[in-house]
Structure formats: C-alpha cells, structure tokens
Design a protein around this motif. Structure first.
Motif, PDB file in Angstrom:
ATOM      1  N   GLY B  74      53.196  22.788  33.942  1.00  0.00           N
ATOM      2  CA  GLY B  74      52.451  23.403  32.839  1.00  0.00           C
ATOM      3  C   GLY B  74      51.288  24.267  33.276  1.00  0.00           C
ATOM      4  N   GLN B  75      51.158  24.488  34.551  1.00  0.00           N
ATOM      5  CA  GLN B  75      49.989  25.219  35.044  1.00  0.00           C
ATOM      6  C   GLN B  75      50.348  26.375  35.965  1.00  0.00           C
ATOM      7  N   TRP B  76      51.422  26.186  36.788  1.00  0.00           N
ATOM      8  CA  TRP B  76      51.640  27.136  37.870  1.00  0.00           C
ATOM      9  C   TRP B  76      51.882  28.562  37.399  1.00  0.00           C
ATOM     10  N   PHE B  77      52.545  28.733  36.246  1.00  0.00           N
ATOM     11  CA  PHE B  77      52.803  30.116  35.797  1.00  0.00           C
ATOM     12  C   PHE B  77      51.520  30.774  35.279  1.00  0.00           C
ATOM     13  N   PHE B  78      50.605  29.949  34.721  1.00  0.00           N
ATOM     14  CA  PHE B  78      49.303  30.511  34.313  1.00  0.00           C
ATOM     15  C   PHE B  78      48.502  30.918  35.553  1.00  0.00           C
ATOM     16  N   SER B  79      48.615  30.086  36.599  1.00  0.00           N
ATOM     17  CA  SER B  79      47.916  30.394  37.851  1.00  0.00           C
ATOM     18  C   SER B  79      48.443  31.703  38.437  1.00  0.00           C
ATOM     19  N   LEU B  80      49.775  31.858  38.370  1.00  0.00           N
ATOM     20  CA  LEU B  80      50.394  33.086  38.890  1.00  0.00           C
ATOM     21  C   LEU B  80      49.890  34.305  38.122  1.00  0.00           C
ATOM     22  N   TRP B  81      49.841  34.163  36.814  1.00  0.00           N
ATOM     23  CA  TRP B  81      49.374  35.243  35.945  1.00  0.00           C
ATOM     24  C   TRP B  81      47.909  35.577  36.254  1.00  0.00           C
ATOM     25  N   CYS B  82      47.103  34.543  36.372  1.00  0.00           N
ATOM     26  CA  CYS B  82      45.668  34.716  36.656  1.00  0.00           C
ATOM     27  C   CYS B  82      45.474  35.470  37.979  1.00  0.00           C
ATOM     28  N   LEU B  83      46.161  35.012  39.016  1.00  0.00           N
ATOM     29  CA  LEU B  83      46.016  35.645  40.337  1.00  0.00           C
ATOM     30  C   LEU B  83      46.520  37.089  40.316  1.00  0.00           C
ATOM     31  N   ALA B  84      47.664  37.288  39.650  1.00  0.00           N
ATOM     32  CA  ALA B  84      48.237  38.641  39.618  1.00  0.00           C
ATOM     33  C   ALA B  84      47.277  39.608  38.938  1.00  0.00           C
ATOM     34  N   ILE B  85      46.814  39.238  37.753  1.00  0.00           N
ATOM     35  CA  ILE B  85      45.917  40.123  36.999  1.00  0.00           C
ATOM     36  C   ILE B  85      44.618  40.357  37.779  1.00  0.00           C
ATOM     37  N   MET B  86      44.087  39.270  38.366  1.00  0.00           N
ATOM     38  CA  MET B  86      42.818  39.389  39.092  1.00  0.00           C
ATOM     39  C   MET B  86      42.947  40.369  40.262  1.00  0.00           C
ATOM     40  N   TYR B  87      44.005  40.199  41.055  1.00  0.00           N
ATOM     41  CA  TYR B  87      44.145  41.064  42.229  1.00  0.00           C
ATOM     42  C   TYR B  87      44.552  42.492  41.846  1.00  0.00           C
ATOM     43  N   ILE B  88      45.299  42.652  40.769  1.00  0.00           N
ATOM     44  CA  ILE B  88      45.631  44.019  40.310  1.00  0.00           C
ATOM     45  C   ILE B  88      44.339  44.744  39.901  1.00  0.00           C
ATOM     46  N   MET B  89      43.483  44.036  39.144  1.00  0.00           N
ATOM     47  CA  MET B  89      42.210  44.644  38.706  1.00  0.00           C
ATOM     48  C   MET B  89      41.347  45.002  39.910  1.00  0.00           C
ATOM     49  N   ILE B  90      41.297  44.088  40.879  1.00  0.00           N
ATOM     50  CA  ILE B  90      40.472  44.334  42.074  1.00  0.00           C
ATOM     51  C   ILE B  90      41.011  45.554  42.826  1.00  0.00           C
ATOM     52  N   ALA B  91      42.334  45.590  42.998  1.00  0.00           N
ATOM     53  CA  ALA B  91      42.944  46.700  43.746  1.00  0.00           C
ATOM     54  C   ALA B  91      42.700  48.028  43.038  1.00  0.00           C
ATOM     55  N   LEU B  92      42.912  48.038  41.722  1.00  0.00           N
ATOM     56  CA  LEU B  92      42.710  49.289  40.971  1.00  0.00           C
ATOM     57  C   LEU B  92      41.246  49.719  41.011  1.00  0.00           C
ATOM     58  N   GLY B  93      40.356  48.751  40.894  1.00  0.00           N
ATOM     59  CA  GLY B  93      38.922  49.060  40.916  1.00  0.00           C
ATOM     60  C   GLY B  93      38.461  49.529  42.279  1.00  0.00           C
ATOM     61  N   LEU B  94      39.014  48.925  43.334  1.00  0.00           N
ATOM     62  CA  LEU B  94      38.574  49.272  44.698  1.00  0.00           C
ATOM     63  C   LEU B  94      39.119  50.628  45.138  1.00  0.00           C
ATOM     64  N   PHE B  95      40.404  50.852  44.848  1.00  0.00           N
ATOM     65  CA  PHE B  95      41.024  52.072  45.371  1.00  0.00           C
ATOM     66  C   PHE B  95      40.953  53.259  44.402  1.00  0.00           C
ATOM     67  N   GLY B  96      40.704  52.961  43.144  1.00  0.00           N
ATOM     68  CA  GLY B  96      40.663  54.086  42.211  1.00  0.00           C
ATOM     69  C   GLY B  96      39.376  54.135  41.411  1.00  0.00           C
ATOM     70  N   THR B  97      38.402  53.307  41.768  1.00  0.00           N
ATOM     71  CA  THR B  97      37.143  53.120  41.016  1.00  0.00           C
ATOM     72  C   THR B  97      37.445  52.658  39.582  1.00  0.00           C
ATOM     73  N   THR B  98      36.406  52.351  38.868  1.00  0.00           N
ATOM     74  CA  THR B  98      36.604  51.837  37.502  1.00  0.00           C
ATOM     75  C   THR B  98      37.061  52.943  36.547  1.00  0.00           C
ATOM     76  N   LYS B  99      37.070  54.173  37.033  1.00  0.00           N
ATOM     77  CA  LYS B  99      37.553  55.298  36.190  1.00  0.00           C
ATOM     78  C   LYS B  99      39.084  55.428  36.279  1.00  0.00           C
TER      79      LYS B  99
END
Lengths: 258, 213
Positions: B74-99
């Motif tokens: 009941g937790q692992w798929f939420f964890s996967l979602w959390c990690l995926a979204i978090m790292y996608i946001m970080i990658a987009l913010g780091l390599f493309g700035t917040t714009k």
C-alpha cells in the motif's frame, strides 16, 4: 541621527535580562523560585505512557519556523520538548515519529534520537526511518503529516512550534487518529484552533518555558520566574498608560516610541 | 579533544553571534563594522540553511527507496510516484531553470491545484472542529459558542439582514476582547522569548545543539 535606536526597548530588555539573571543567581545560591505548574507540560509523560500501553507510536512535529527566522525561538523550544519526548520514548521502547518541515533541523533531531537511544541503552531504538522530512512547502508538509497521522495512528501527538493554516489540519487529523494531543505555539492566530481541538495547549510563553520546565533544573526554572518580572513591568506600564491616556496625555506613548 | 567533543565551541559561537546581533540592533547606526559583519553572518546562515535542503532530499530518497526495495504494501507505488515527481522537478529546474515550460506546467497545473485543494480542505476541518468546540458544556464554552455565532453572523450577509446589531457586536468582539487577549499573549511571548534567548546565549538551553552533552 541617534547613536542608539529603540532606546526604550533596550532599557526594557536590560530590565528583563537583569531580572532573569538575578533569579538565576539566586537559584545558584540555593534559593529556589516558585514556578506555577503547567498542565500541558505535566501531561507529556501521561501521553507517552498512553502510547506505551496502547503499543502505538508517538508523533511530534516542530512547525514551520526556520532556525534563522523570527519564529526560531518556537522551533528551539519545540526541539527541547522533542529531546525530552525522545528520551522518554526510548526508555519505554516505543517509536517516535518526527515529521519535519525545516531541513536544517534534521541533523539536530538525529542527534537527539542517538542520544536518547544511548541513554536508554537501547541502540536498536534509533531508526532514522522515523525522522521524516516532508517538504519545505507548507501544504505539502501538511499532507505528509496528515498521511502519517492517518496511516500510523499514533496514540500521542505533540505539535510544538510555529504553525500557520496547517495547524488545524494536524490537530483534526490527530483527533481522527485517536491521538492524545498536546500543542504549543506562540502564533496567536493558531492558538484558538489548538485550544478547540487539542487536549492540552501551551499558550505563548509556556512553550518557551517548556525546555526549562522539563529539565527540572532549579537554575533554568529560575529564569522562568525572572521573566515574570517583565510581565509585572508590562502590567505597570499598561496601568500608567491607561491613566495617562484617560487624562489626554501621550507622554508614555512618546517615551516608549524612543 | 574533550573541548571538541563537548558543546563549548558551539555555545561560544552562539554567545558571540547572539551578542553581535543585539549590538547591531541597538547600536548598528554607530557601529558600521558590526552592521556589515552581522549582515554577512545572516547571509551565511541563509546559504548554510539552503544546503540543508540536500539533507532533506537524501532523507526523502532513503525513506522512499527503502519502501520501493521492500515493496511495502500500500505504499511502494506512492513512494515511486513521489520520487519520480521530485526528481523530474529537480532535473527540470536545474537544467532548464524555473522558467522551463515543463517545470512551469508541472508547477501551474499539478502542484498549485493540489496545493489549493489542501488549503480548501481546511474549511471542512474548521467545521468539524467548530462542531465539537461549540458545545455549551460550561460557562467558557457558552461564551465561545455565543461569540462564535455572532462573528459568523457578522461575516455572513444574512446576519445584517436578520439584525443590524450583529455587525456592531461582532466588530466590538473582534476589536476589544479579542485584541486585548491577543496582546496579553503577545506580551507574554516577548517575555518568554527574552528568557529563552538568554538561556540559549548562556548555554543553558541546548535543544538546538542536538545532544545535551
């Protein structure tokens, strides 16, 4: 340009600090100061005991204030409560879940957990899975804490620190999870929510006094007695101000504006 | 070595920096050197605290990777979602700035609506809390109930239609007893802050240091 700004504030600070230092000096001489009982702090042991009997975890969170903001005293006071709760939980062998908004407190909380497990001679109690950074965004943090309260059903929940709109989300979620709740904050806008929902609430300065109170150290307790002198000073100023204001004089207001 | 193991060094730093901040607040105009030093220290603090976010990132990653590895029920798929979204946001913010359009899209069309939903859920929590709190069990709760009803009718348009006195009484409750009580708490908070600050500067309050000894 005046060389000293906020002169009246400086004078007040000197008086309050002088009173606190005098009380600390008295305590070091063996003269104990009387400090009133604070039900919200006395009940912390009872809440942990309840969790132990029910075999359910304890939850604590220290709110939103970073260690470099004006709300940092609330976080520091909340961390003192956390330190005490961690030691008690380690002694009783029940998990303590700490949910975190301010990332710079993570290493501090880890140290507290380590110390608690060492003092309780229970190294297996330390589990960094129970130290959970949620987010540094308010409602993401609120969602995370709410999830923890709903899923893990702690029997006691301590909300100690600076809170804003998410305060009621935590308190209500804790209530729905069946937790005994003790809250403490100096955020006047959130005190009514905590009073309405939580079992016990530390109002304003009671949170700041918690660390000293829990230590039961006579010298630290004396500092709480010292701050009462400041309250008497405030009462006198209020009374004099009221009389002068009724007489149409702004003298005191002008003095305090210096 | 014992000095390094103990808390003397951090307490000493706290004392010096704390006193410097006080001196800056009251005598900053006369002591420009202190003013510039405190500004520098405050900037350091913000930078050091920003690095703490990395600790937060590690903490979240460890917890959720652990869930993934254990396939927690009941937790692992939420964890996967959390990690995926978090790292996608970080990658987009780091390599493309917040714009970055991807970052902007995720922020505006995923994060903000969810955030607003959480905020609006507060209305239901307020209702359920009020339902329990506003029970006339004793004198205090009767006072709370009656003032709550008056304030509610003051804010609701129908209140003034029922009786024009509701806004007047409501306004008085908000500006006189309410403000008086809030100021009393604020005064006590200030006294408590001074006492806590003094204990911290003197090294008596050591909660912020983690270990007591």
């Amino acid at each position: 340009m005046a060389l000293i700004s906020h002169q009246s504030g400086l004078l007040t600070l000197i008086i309050i600090c002088g009173a606190v230092l005098y009380m600390i000096y008295r305590a070091r001489q063996g003269l104990e100061s009387e400090v009133r009982r604070v039900a919200g702090i006395d009940v912390i042991d009872e809440a942990i005991g309840r969790s132990t009997e029910m075999g359910r975890p304890v939850h604590i969170t220290n709110g939103l204030a970073t260690l470099y903001s004006s709300g940092s005293p609330q976080t520091i006071a909340g961390l003192s409560v956390l330190s005490y709760v961690a030691k008690k939980c380690a002694q009783n062998g029940i998990p303590l879940i700490t949910t975190i908004y301010v990332p710079e407190t993570i290493p501090i909380v880890m140290e507290m957990y380590r110390e608690a497990s060492v003092l309780a001679e229970s190294p297996e109690w330390f589990d960094d899975y129970n130290i959970r950074y949620m987010s540094s965004h308010r409602f993401s943090y609120a969602t995370g804490v709410q999830g923890v309260l709903q899923r893990e059903k702690p029997a006691a929940s301590f909300l100690m620190g600076s809170f804003m709109a998410e305060a009621l989300i935590f308190a209500e979620s804790g209530y729905l999870a069946g937790a005994m709740q003790v809250a403490g904050t100096a955020a006047t806008s959130q005190i009514p929510f905590f009073v309405a929902v939580c079992d016990y609430t530390l109002l304003g300065d009671e949170l700041y006094a918690a660390g000293a109170y829990l230590s039961q150290d006579a010298v630290q307790m004396a500092s709480i007695a010292g701050q009462d002198v400041g309250k008497y000073l405030a009462m006198i100023l209020l009374l004099v101000g009221l009389i002068l204001s009724a007489m149409g004089s702004d003298w005191l207001v002008n003095i305090l504006k210096l | 070595m014992s000095l390094l193991k103990g808390k003397q060094i951090p307490i000493g730093i706290t004392l010096v920096v704390g006193l410097m901040m006080i001196v800056n607040y009251y005598f900053g105009a006369a002591l420009p050197a202190v003013k510039s030093t405190t500004t520098l220290i405050q900037n350091w603090t913000v930078i050091v605290a920003a690095f703490a976010l990395i600790i937060g990132l590690i903490n979240i990653s460890r917890i959720h990777i652990n869930h993934l590895l254990k396939r927690s029920k009941g937790q692992w798929f939420f964890s996967l979602w959390c990690l995926a979204i978090m790292y996608i946001m970080i990658a987009l913010g780091l390599f493309g700035t917040t714009k970055n359009p991807g970052y902007q899209w995720l922020y505006n069309y995923v994060f903000l609506p969810v955030d607003a939903t959480m905020y609006s859920s507060l209305a239901f929590f307020i209702s359920s809390a009020a339902y329990r709190a506003f029970r006339a069990r004793n004198v205090e709760s009767i006072l709370l109930l009656s003032s709550g009803v008056v304030i509610m009718l003051m804010n609701a348009p129908i209140g003034e239609i029922i009786w024009t006195g509701f806004p007047v009484i409501g306004d008085w409750i908000m500006s006189v007893p309410n403000v008086a009580a809030q100021r009393a708490i604020m005064i006590c908070v200030v006294m408590g802050s001074v006492s806590l600050g003094l204990r911290t500067l003197l090294g008596m309050e050591r909660g912020y240091l983690g270990r007591e000894e």
